[in-house]
Design an enzyme around this catalytic site. Structure first.
Site, PDB file in Angstrom:
ATOM      1  N   ARG A 179       0.863  -1.179   0.000  1.00 53.20           N
ATOM      2  CA  ARG A 179       0.000   0.000   0.000  1.00 53.20           C
ATOM      3  C   ARG A 179       0.901   1.231   0.000  1.00 53.20           C
ATOM      4  NH1 ARG A 179      -3.506  -2.769  -1.574  1.00 53.20           N
ATOM      5  NH2 ARG A 179      -5.513  -3.255  -0.592  1.00 53.20           N
ATOM      6  N   GLU A 238      -3.908   7.766  -4.629  1.00 53.99           N
ATOM      7  CA  GLU A 238      -4.356   7.082  -5.846  1.00 53.99           C
ATOM      8  C   GLU A 238      -5.742   7.610  -6.190  1.00 53.99           C
ATOM      9  OE1 GLU A 238      -3.952   2.816  -5.408  1.00 53.99           O
ATOM     10  OE2 GLU A 238      -1.936   3.029  -4.633  1.00 53.99           O
ATOM     11  N   HIS A 265      -1.475   0.249  -9.685  1.00 58.48           N
ATOM     12  CA  HIS A 265      -2.172  -0.663  -8.756  1.00 58.48           C
ATOM     13  C   HIS A 265      -2.799  -1.843  -9.511  1.00 58.48           C
ATOM     14  CE1 HIS A 265      -4.136  -0.783  -4.515  1.00 58.48           C
ATOM     15  NE2 HIS A 265      -4.003  -2.000  -5.018  1.00 58.48           N
TER      16      HIS A 265
HETATM   17  P1  NAD Z   1      -1.194 -11.373   4.871  1.00 61.29           P
HETATM   18  O1  NAD Z   1      -2.102 -10.897   5.954  1.00 61.29           O
HETATM   19  O2  NAD Z   1      -1.195 -12.811   4.492  1.00 61.29           O
HETATM   20  O3  NAD Z   1       0.322 -10.978   5.231  1.00 61.29           O
HETATM   21  C1  NAD Z   1       0.715  -9.764   5.807  1.00 61.29           C
HETATM   22  C2  NAD Z   1       1.914 -10.056   6.710  1.00 61.29           C
HETATM   23  O4  NAD Z   1       2.437  -8.818   7.181  1.00 61.29           O
HETATM   24  C3  NAD Z   1       1.555 -10.906   7.943  1.00 61.29           C
HETATM   25  O5  NAD Z   1       2.408 -12.020   8.038  1.00 61.29           O
HETATM   26  C4  NAD Z   1       1.768  -9.932   9.097  1.00 61.29           C
HETATM   27  O6  NAD Z   1       2.192 -10.578  10.301  1.00 61.29           O
HETATM   28  C5  NAD Z   1       2.842  -9.019   8.527  1.00 61.29           C
HETATM   29  N1  NAD Z   1       2.963  -7.748   9.217  1.00 61.29           N
HETATM   30  C6  NAD Z   1       1.991  -6.985   9.784  1.00 61.29           C
HETATM   31  N2  NAD Z   1       2.526  -5.893  10.356  1.00 61.29           N
HETATM   32  C7  NAD Z   1       3.863  -5.950  10.135  1.00 61.29           C
HETATM   33  C8  NAD Z   1       4.949  -5.122  10.483  1.00 61.29           C
HETATM   34  N3  NAD Z   1       4.768  -3.989  11.157  1.00 61.29           N
HETATM   35  N4  NAD Z   1       6.197  -5.500  10.087  1.00 61.29           N
HETATM   36  C9  NAD Z   1       6.404  -6.634   9.410  1.00 61.29           C
HETATM   37  N5  NAD Z   1       5.397  -7.473   9.049  1.00 61.29           N
HETATM   38  C10 NAD Z   1       4.150  -7.129   9.417  1.00 61.29           C
HETATM   39  O7  NAD Z   1      -1.532 -10.456   3.612  1.00 61.29           O
HETATM   40  P2  NAD Z   1      -1.137 -10.726   2.088  1.00 61.29           P
HETATM   41  O8  NAD Z   1      -2.212 -11.489   1.426  1.00 61.29           O
HETATM   42  O9  NAD Z   1       0.251 -11.238   2.005  1.00 61.29           O
HETATM   43  O10 NAD Z   1      -1.204  -9.227   1.523  1.00 61.29           O
HETATM   44  C11 NAD Z   1      -0.316  -8.236   2.010  1.00 61.29           C
HETATM   45  C12 NAD Z   1      -0.785  -6.878   1.538  1.00 61.29           C
HETATM   46  O11 NAD Z   1      -0.571  -6.729   0.146  1.00 61.29           O
HETATM   47  C13 NAD Z   1      -2.300  -6.630   1.701  1.00 61.29           C
HETATM   48  O12 NAD Z   1      -2.643  -6.229   2.993  1.00 61.29           O
HETATM   49  C14 NAD Z   1      -2.549  -5.543   0.683  1.00 61.29           C
HETATM   50  O13 NAD Z   1      -2.408  -4.279   1.294  1.00 61.29           O
HETATM   51  C15 NAD Z   1      -1.451  -5.736  -0.346  1.00 61.29           C
HETATM   52  N6  NAD Z   1      -2.007  -6.148  -1.634  1.00 61.29           N
HETATM   53  C16 NAD Z   1      -1.759  -5.368  -2.719  1.00 61.29           C
HETATM   54  C17 NAD Z   1      -2.254  -5.721  -3.962  1.00 61.29           C
HETATM   55  C18 NAD Z   1      -1.987  -4.881  -5.184  1.00 61.29           C
HETATM   56  O14 NAD Z   1      -2.765  -4.922  -6.114  1.00 61.29           O
HETATM   57  N7  NAD Z   1      -0.907  -4.140  -5.242  1.00 61.29           N
HETATM   58  C19 NAD Z   1      -3.030  -6.874  -4.086  1.00 61.29           C
HETATM   59  C20 NAD Z   1      -3.252  -7.663  -2.963  1.00 61.29           C
HETATM   60  C21 NAD Z   1      -2.739  -7.293  -1.743  1.00 61.29           C
END
Ligand code: NAD
Length: 310
Positions: free
Chosen positions: A236, A265, A284
């Site tokens: 994000r 965005e 995005h």
């Molecule tokens: P997920 O919940 O499986 O993984 C997120 C990880 O981040 C978890 O393991 C969590 O413990 C860790 N985390 C939380 N706070 C943290 C911190 N301060 N420091 C280090 N690690 C931390 O989620 P995911 O499915 O892997 O997705 C991750 C993110 O990717 C989503 O939340 C979303 O914002 C983003 N995303 C972006 C797109 C895009 O189109 N660009 C698409 C899908 C998801």
């Protein structure tokens, strides 16, 4: 049952998706995506399918019949007003399948593009400039480098798994450690954030946007990154302090950045990131392949069918 899909357009892809619609439901899409249009269309809807357009408290209040919100994907914390939904007891369903594959592919594509400056090279070539040697000197090799993954969840793991074949050393930081078996499987070692930043050639962000992660990559943390290193963000935009990033790229402390997400965005015209030769920018779209879209929408409608069946 009226289903409001918070997405613009009525393209052939959306019409294809309609084949997944449970019986007795009707899909309504948006034309402009403006707040007034959503407030009008949401009024008699029972279900909202949310994506990147924000579902605000005012919109939730304007939907007295709302029973369920299905988020297309996983990162709903910043797009849905979770508190307003909780107050009404409206459940949120997510569709995590498919996204890790597509987003991790995109992250690695940004890593490679940033390493080899291919976006810049392509533009230069099209503009009639063919100075290959200069590019060669600036380019770096992904194989053999150290990649730091911040947030080792579904997408972080999918990225590490794919990087195994590239012969990189993987570091990661996450409050939740991987199991010892997964660490071996993914060839990844857990370190603290500062160590990760100072030891990595490429840093890739995979955290959700929360109070803890907002602007976590700020000026002091960018300064900690290795000279000439690369930042990739498919998580994000607000996880990174964008003006500090622009400064770090301008002075050449960072070698390059590959960004799919931005502080504001849609990407605003005049954003200095677009003027820098060492950035590669995508709007995005990390999760937005045709295959993942169909996969996710079948997940969305499965969730809706299960809700309707009780
Ligand atoms: P997920 O919940 O499986 O993984 C997120 C990880 O981040 C978890 O393991 C969590 O413990 C860790 N985390 C939380 N706070 C943290 C911190 N301060 N420091 C280090 N690690 C931390 O989620 P995911 O499915 O892997 O997705 C991750 C993110 O990717 C989503 O939340 C979303 O914002 C983003 N995303 C972006 C797109 C895009 O189109 N660009 C698409 C899908 C998801």
């Amino acid at each position: 049952t009226g289903i409001l899909y918070l997405a613009i357009g009525n393209t052939s892809l959306y019409r294809e998706v309609e084949t997944y619609l449970p019986a007795g439901t009707r899909l309504i899409t948006l034309e402009s995506g403006g707040e007034a249009e959503i407030l009008a269309k949401i009024a008699d809807c029972h279900i909202v399918v949310a994506g990147t357009i924000k579902l605000s408290r005012a919109m939730i209040q304007a939907a007295p019949a709302l029973q369920l919100v299905v988020h297309q994907g996983v990162g709903y914390h910043d797009t849905l007003d979770v508190a307003a939904l909780d107050e009404r007891g409206i459940p949120i369903a997510i569709t995590p399948d498919g996204t890790p594959t597509t987003v991790s592919e995109h992250a690695i594509m940004l890593m490679l593009t940033a390493c080899r400056h291919t976006a810049f090279a392509d533009k230069e070539l099209r503009d009639g400039r063919y100075h290959v040697n200069a590019l060669r000197l600036k380019s770096r090799t992904l194989s053999g480098s150290v990649v730091g993954i911040i947030g080792m969840g579904r997408i972080g793991k999918a990225t590490a798994a794919r990087l195994r074949g590239w012969g990189v050393t993987c570091l990661y930081t996450d409050p939740v450690p991987l199991s010892p078996d997964d660490e071996i499987l993914l060839n990844a070692r857990r370190v603290d954030l500062d160590t990760l930043l100072s030891a990595s050639d490429i840093v890739s962000l995979h955290v959700p946007l929360t109070d803890q992660t907002r602007a976590m990559i700020d000026a002091p943390r960018l300064a900690r990154m290795k000279a000439g290193s690369i930042l990739v963000n498919t998580s994000r935009g607000p996880v990174v302090d964008e003006s500090a990033l622009i400064d770090a790229l301008r002075i050449g402390h960072l070698g390059a950045a590959g960004l799919d997400v931005f502080e504001r965005e849609p990407f605003s015209e005049g954003n200095p990131l677009a003027e820098l030769p060492n950035t590669v920018l995508t709007p995005h779209i990390a999760a937005a392949t045709r295959d993942t879209f169909k996969h996710k929408m079948s997940g969305v409608f499965n969730n809706i069918a299960r809700h309707l069946e009780g």
